[in-house]
Design a protein around this motif. Structure first.
Motif, PDB file in Angstrom:
ATOM      1  N   ASP A   6       0.822  -1.212   0.000  1.00 52.37           N
ATOM      2  CA  ASP A   6       0.000   0.000   0.000  1.00 52.37           C
ATOM      3  C   ASP A   6       0.858   1.264   0.000  1.00 52.37           C
ATOM      4  O   ASP A   6       0.440   2.311  -0.476  1.00 52.37           O
ATOM      5  CB  ASP A   6      -0.938   0.008   1.212  1.00 52.37           C
ATOM      6  CG  ASP A   6      -2.014  -1.075   1.114  1.00 52.37           C
ATOM      7  OD1 ASP A   6      -2.238  -1.578  -0.005  1.00 52.37           O
ATOM      8  OD2 ASP A   6      -2.596  -1.416   2.163  1.00 52.37           O
ATOM      9  N   ASP A   8       3.727   1.469  -1.561  1.00 50.09           N
ATOM     10  CA  ASP A   8       4.592   1.331  -2.738  1.00 50.09           C
ATOM     11  C   ASP A   8       6.027   0.981  -2.373  1.00 50.09           C
ATOM     12  O   ASP A   8       6.978   1.426  -3.010  1.00 50.09           O
ATOM     13  CB  ASP A   8       4.565   2.608  -3.594  1.00 50.09           C
ATOM     14  CG  ASP A   8       3.222   2.798  -4.275  1.00 50.09           C
ATOM     15  OD1 ASP A   8       2.574   1.765  -4.580  1.00 50.09           O
ATOM     16  OD2 ASP A   8       2.831   3.947  -4.498  1.00 50.09           O
ATOM     17  N   ASP A  14       5.187  -8.631  -3.534  1.00 55.97           N
ATOM     18  CA  ASP A  14       5.443  -8.228  -4.915  1.00 55.97           C
ATOM     19  C   ASP A  14       5.860  -9.428  -5.753  1.00 55.97           C
ATOM     20  O   ASP A  14       5.557  -9.497  -6.951  1.00 55.97           O
ATOM     21  CB  ASP A  14       6.544  -7.159  -4.969  1.00 55.97           C
ATOM     22  CG  ASP A  14       6.120  -5.874  -4.277  1.00 55.97           C
ATOM     23  OD1 ASP A  14       4.905  -5.609  -4.244  1.00 55.97           O
ATOM     24  OD2 ASP A  14       6.997  -5.169  -3.752  1.00 55.97           O
TER      25      ASP A  14
END
Length: 126
Positions: A6, A8, A14
């Protein structure tokens, strides 16, 4: 996991879930698999590893819980082995006392052997 995504920031999600479509339960089951895989030396997915503080904290908490469970199991096994050892030493001590008594009483060898066999048989059946 999701908190870093959230913000980044890179995290293990990921690699495992780049689209953000996999449910939390599946993601944390995968992380549990990863932790237990490392603890048991089983094959582990090298792409999913802890990359943030929260992820490492979760991993460490799982490791500590695993160690507690393992320690409790080892403690239980140790206590059981100690009890078996005590029972065996009681058995040997009873046999030794009976042999000493029969020898002191002057009982002949054949009768003494039969008495000891009967007594030990009875001792084991109780």
């Amino acid at each position: 996991g999701r908190t870093r995504a959230d913000q980044d920031l890179p995290g293990w999600l990921d690699v495992v879930d780049p689209d953000g479509t996999v449910p939390y339960s599946e993601l944390y089951v995968r992380s549990l698999y990863w932790v237990l895989g490392h603890l048991t030396a089983a094959p582990v997915d090298p792409d999913s590893s802890a990359r943030s503080h929260a992820e490492r904290t979760f991993t460490l908490s799982l490791i500590f819980c695993s160690l507690l469970v393992l320690g409790a199991g080892i403690s239980s096994m140790t206590n059981t082995i100690a009890e078996l050892s005590k029972l065996n030493s009681d058995f040997i001590e009873t046999k030794r006392q009976l042999q000493s008594y029969l020898k002191a009483a002057g009982v002949n060898r054949e009768l003494s052997t039969r008495i000891i066999q009967f007594a030990l048989h009875s001792y084991l059946r109780r």
